[in-house]
Structure formats: structure tokens, C-alpha cells
Design an enzyme around this catalytic site. Structure first.
Site, PDB file in Angstrom:
ATOM      1  CG  HIS A   7      -0.344   0.057   2.544  1.00 24.88           C
ATOM      2  ND1 HIS A   7      -0.048  -1.080   3.271  1.00 24.88           N
ATOM      3  CD2 HIS A   7       0.042   1.092   3.334  1.00 24.88           C
ATOM      4  CE1 HIS A   7       0.470  -0.738   4.435  1.00 24.88           C
ATOM      5  NE2 HIS A   7       0.559   0.592   4.501  1.00 24.88           N
ATOM      6  CD  GLU A  43      -5.577   1.071   8.889  1.00 24.99           C
ATOM      7  OE1 GLU A  43      -4.627   1.310   9.646  1.00 24.99           O
ATOM      8  OE2 GLU A  43      -5.567   0.182   8.032  1.00 24.99           O
ATOM      9  CD  GLN A  60      -2.249   2.142   6.141  1.00 20.74           C
ATOM     10  OE1 GLN A  60      -1.090   2.459   5.860  1.00 20.74           O
ATOM     11  NE2 GLN A  60      -2.535   1.324   7.125  1.00 20.74           N
ATOM     12  CG  HIS A  84       3.527   4.710   5.340  1.00 20.55           C
ATOM     13  ND1 HIS A  84       2.496   5.336   6.014  1.00 20.55           N
ATOM     14  CD2 HIS A  84       3.085   3.443   5.127  1.00 20.55           C
ATOM     15  CE1 HIS A  84       1.505   4.494   6.203  1.00 20.55           C
ATOM     16  NE2 HIS A  84       1.828   3.336   5.673  1.00 20.55           N
ATOM     17  CD  GLU A 134       3.000  -0.410   6.933  1.00 24.88           C
ATOM     18  OE1 GLU A 134       2.657   0.720   6.501  1.00 24.88           O
ATOM     19  OE2 GLU A 134       2.187  -1.224   7.411  1.00 24.88           O
TER      20      GLU A 134
HETATM   21  N1  CMX Z   1       8.397  10.421   5.789  1.00 25.40           N
HETATM   22  C1  CMX Z   1       9.624  10.964   5.605  1.00 25.40           C
HETATM   23  N2  CMX Z   1      10.337  11.561   6.585  1.00 25.40           N
HETATM   24  C2  CMX Z   1       9.758  11.600   7.806  1.00 25.40           C
HETATM   25  C3  CMX Z   1       8.487  11.028   8.072  1.00 25.40           C
HETATM   26  C4  CMX Z   1       7.797  10.437   6.993  1.00 25.40           C
HETATM   27  N3  CMX Z   1       6.588   9.902   7.155  1.00 25.40           N
HETATM   28  N4  CMX Z   1       8.204  11.203   9.383  1.00 25.40           N
HETATM   29  C5  CMX Z   1       9.242  11.862   9.905  1.00 25.40           C
HETATM   30  N5  CMX Z   1      10.185  12.100   8.965  1.00 25.40           N
HETATM   31  C6  CMX Z   1      11.439  12.830   9.136  1.00 25.40           C
HETATM   32  C7  CMX Z   1      11.158  14.225   9.663  1.00 25.40           C
HETATM   33  O1  CMX Z   1      10.932  15.131   8.617  1.00 25.40           O
HETATM   34  C8  CMX Z   1      12.409  14.543  10.442  1.00 25.40           C
HETATM   35  O2  CMX Z   1      13.404  14.986   9.576  1.00 25.40           O
HETATM   36  P1  CMX Z   1      14.291  16.291   9.920  1.00 25.40           P
HETATM   37  O3  CMX Z   1      15.016  15.913  11.201  1.00 25.40           O
HETATM   38  O4  CMX Z   1      15.169  16.446   8.745  1.00 25.40           O
HETATM   39  O5  CMX Z   1      13.305  17.390  10.139  1.00 25.40           O
HETATM   40  C9  CMX Z   1      12.832  13.184  11.007  1.00 25.40           C
HETATM   41  O6  CMX Z   1      12.206  12.194  10.155  1.00 25.40           O
HETATM   42  C10 CMX Z   1      12.342  12.981  12.440  1.00 25.40           C
HETATM   43  O7  CMX Z   1      10.965  13.269  12.418  1.00 25.40           O
HETATM   44  P2  CMX Z   1      10.075  13.716  13.657  1.00 25.40           P
HETATM   45  O8  CMX Z   1       9.000  14.601  13.131  1.00 25.40           O
HETATM   46  O9  CMX Z   1      10.932  14.208  14.785  1.00 25.40           O
HETATM   47  O10 CMX Z   1       9.363  12.376  14.036  1.00 25.40           O
HETATM   48  P3  CMX Z   1       9.819  11.197  14.993  1.00 25.40           P
HETATM   49  O11 CMX Z   1      11.299  10.982  14.931  1.00 25.40           O
HETATM   50  O12 CMX Z   1       9.172  11.366  16.300  1.00 25.40           O
HETATM   51  O13 CMX Z   1       9.079   9.992  14.232  1.00 25.40           O
HETATM   52  C11 CMX Z   1       9.216   8.081  12.895  1.00 25.40           C
HETATM   53  C12 CMX Z   1       9.462   9.583  12.957  1.00 25.40           C
HETATM   54  C13 CMX Z   1       9.508   7.611  11.479  1.00 25.40           C
HETATM   55  C14 CMX Z   1      10.148   7.364  13.875  1.00 25.40           C
HETATM   56  C15 CMX Z   1       7.714   7.811  13.276  1.00 25.40           C
HETATM   57  O14 CMX Z   1       6.900   8.504  12.359  1.00 25.40           O
HETATM   58  C16 CMX Z   1       7.336   6.365  13.282  1.00 25.40           C
HETATM   59  O15 CMX Z   1       7.601   5.652  14.243  1.00 25.40           O
HETATM   60  N6  CMX Z   1       6.668   5.870  12.208  1.00 25.40           N
HETATM   61  C17 CMX Z   1       6.229   4.498  12.135  1.00 25.40           C
HETATM   62  C18 CMX Z   1       4.791   4.307  12.595  1.00 25.40           C
HETATM   63  C19 CMX Z   1       3.794   5.041  11.746  1.00 25.40           C
HETATM   64  O16 CMX Z   1       4.130   5.862  10.907  1.00 25.40           O
HETATM   65  N7  CMX Z   1       2.480   4.702  11.974  1.00 25.40           N
HETATM   66  C20 CMX Z   1       1.379   5.276  11.234  1.00 25.40           C
HETATM   67  C21 CMX Z   1       0.981   4.417  10.052  1.00 25.40           C
HETATM   68  C22 CMX Z   1       0.355   3.094  10.484  1.00 25.40           C
HETATM   69  C23 CMX Z   1       0.166   2.093   9.346  1.00 25.40           C
HETATM   70  O17 CMX Z   1       0.715   2.250   8.265  1.00 25.40           O
HETATM   71  O18 CMX Z   1      -0.567   1.108   9.572  1.00 25.40           O
HETATM   72 CO    CO Z   2       0.799   1.553   6.283  1.00 28.84          CO
END
Ligand code: CMX
Ligand code: CO
Length: 146
Positions: A7, A43, A60, A84, A134
Site C-alpha cells: 500500500h 484508516e 491506506q 509512507h 513499511e
Molecule cells: N516520511 C519521511 N520523513 C519523515 C516522516 C515520513 N513519514 N516522518 C518523519 N520524517 C522525518 C522528519 O521530517 C524529520 O526529519 P528532519 O530531522 O530532517 O526534520 C525526522 O524524520 C524525524 O521526524 P520527527 O517529526 O521528529 O518524528 P519522529 O522521529 O518522532 O518519528 C518516525 C518519525 C519515522 C520514527 C515515526 O513517524 C514512526 O515511528 N513511524 C512508524 C509508525 C507510523 O508511521 N504509523 C502510522 C501508520 C500506520 C500504518 O501504516 O498502519
Molecule cells: Co501503512
């Protein structure tokens, strides 16, 4: 092996309005919807096509359920858009272990529960050229039907 696009995750402020956009504009219908409290999202999965390995590809659509969720944080910073991408694999444990060995941060020690009973993990976007990635192993067909 990663065998398909499972997705594309799209973050939105209003799930119902976004679902309606995809229905009215492209004719995509909601295949499945759920709340995933652990991920902090409500979602809707819109099925785009089935694939030859027995899986499928979806959009998604994600709306945050709480202000401290990752999607809420992302929306506040970026506005709506592609959040993502997700690759499908028969074995998320083996794939994530192999990718971790290559120096990419895998965000979960153990895969967690995703849509429709799937098992999911994420790779850090900073290790993937800016793309939150993912990995998904779909639930067997029997269990996703109950
Ligand atoms: N795509 C690209 N870059 C991203 C991002 C994304 N979705 N999310 C965060 N970033 C980048 C930010 O821009 C930031 O970069 P800079 O430092 O250059 O500004 C850096 O990563 C850190 O971002 P943050 O805003 O401080 O966010 P966190 O570190 O707290 O979290 C992450 C980032 C990836 C660890 C967190 O989003 C995560 O754990 N994701 C996995 C879970 C998830 O997304 N669940 C929702 C979807 C569920 C599903 O698909 O079922
Ligand atoms: Co997903």
C-alpha cells in the site's frame, strides 16, 4: 523477498471527506476500515488491484486519532500527503532482519499488528532517502475474513 507494493499510506485531516474524494474522482471504494489504537490512526483501505502472489495493493488513508500520534505530528509539520510506502513480503521477520544487517534502522523489535490482521514493521525514513518504508506480511486469507 519483497514482492509487491502492499500500500501507499496517505495522511489526511478528515478521513470521510478524503474517502469521498477517492470515490467520486476515481471510483475507488472502501474495502476495509478500522481504528488502530496502537498506531493512533483511523484508516480506510481502498483496494486498487489483486496481485499474482495472492496479495493485493491498496491505498491506506490515515486520519490521526490522537494528538501525540506519529501521523498527527507529521500532518502538523507537512499538511496532507503521502506519508509512507509499504512493500509486501511473505516473511516480514526475515526481511526486516536482513535489512537491519545492512545498517538500516528497523523501528520495531518485533513486527506489530497492521491493517486486516497483517504484521508490520517500519524502516527509518532517514536511512531510506527520506521515505518512511513499511514492510507487511498479510494475514492468511482465512483469518482476515473473520
Ligand atoms: N516520511 C519521511 N520523513 C519523515 C516522516 C515520513 N513519514 N516522518 C518523519 N520524517 C522525518 C522528519 O521530517 C524529520 O526529519 P528532519 O530531522 O530532517 O526534520 C525526522 O524524520 C524525524 O521526524 P520527527 O517529526 O521528529 O518524528 P519522529 O522521529 O518522532 O518519528 C518516525 C518519525 C519515522 C520514527 C515515526 O513517524 C514512526 O515511528 N513511524 C512508524 C509508525 C507510523 O508511521 N504509523 C502510522 C501508520 C500506520 C500504518 O501504516 O498502519
Ligand atoms: Co501503512
Amino acid at each position: 523477498m519483497l514482492t509487491r507494493i502492499d500500500h501507499i499510506g496517505i495522511a489526511c485531516f478528515d478521513l470521510d471527506r478524503t474517502v469521498e474524494f477517492y470515490r467520486a474522482t476515481y471510483g475507488f471504494e472502501v474495502f476495509h476500515s478500522e481504528v488502530n489504537e496502537e498506531q493512533g490512526v483511523r484508516e480506510a483501505m481502498l483496494k486498487i488491484n489483486d496481485t499474482s502472489d495472492g496479495g493485493a495493493s491498496y491505498l491506506q488513508l490515515l486520519e490521526p486519532t490522537r494528538e501525540d500520534s506519529t501521523v498527527a505530528k507529521w500532518l502538523a509539520k507537512n499538511g496532507e500527503g503521502v506519508h509512507h510506502i509499504a512493500f509486501g513480503t511473505a516473511d516480514v521477520d526475515a526481511e526486516s532482519a536482513g535489512i537491519k544487517e545492512k545498517g538500516v534502522r528497523v523501528l520495531y523489535e518485533e513486527p506489530r499488528r497492521g491493517s486486516m490482521g497483517s504484521r508490520i514493521t517500519f524502516l527509518h525514513p532517514k536511512d531510506c532517502h527520506g521515505v518512511l518504508t513499511e514492510l507487511v506480511t498479510s494475514a492468511p486469507v482465512e483469518s482476515s475474513e473473520h
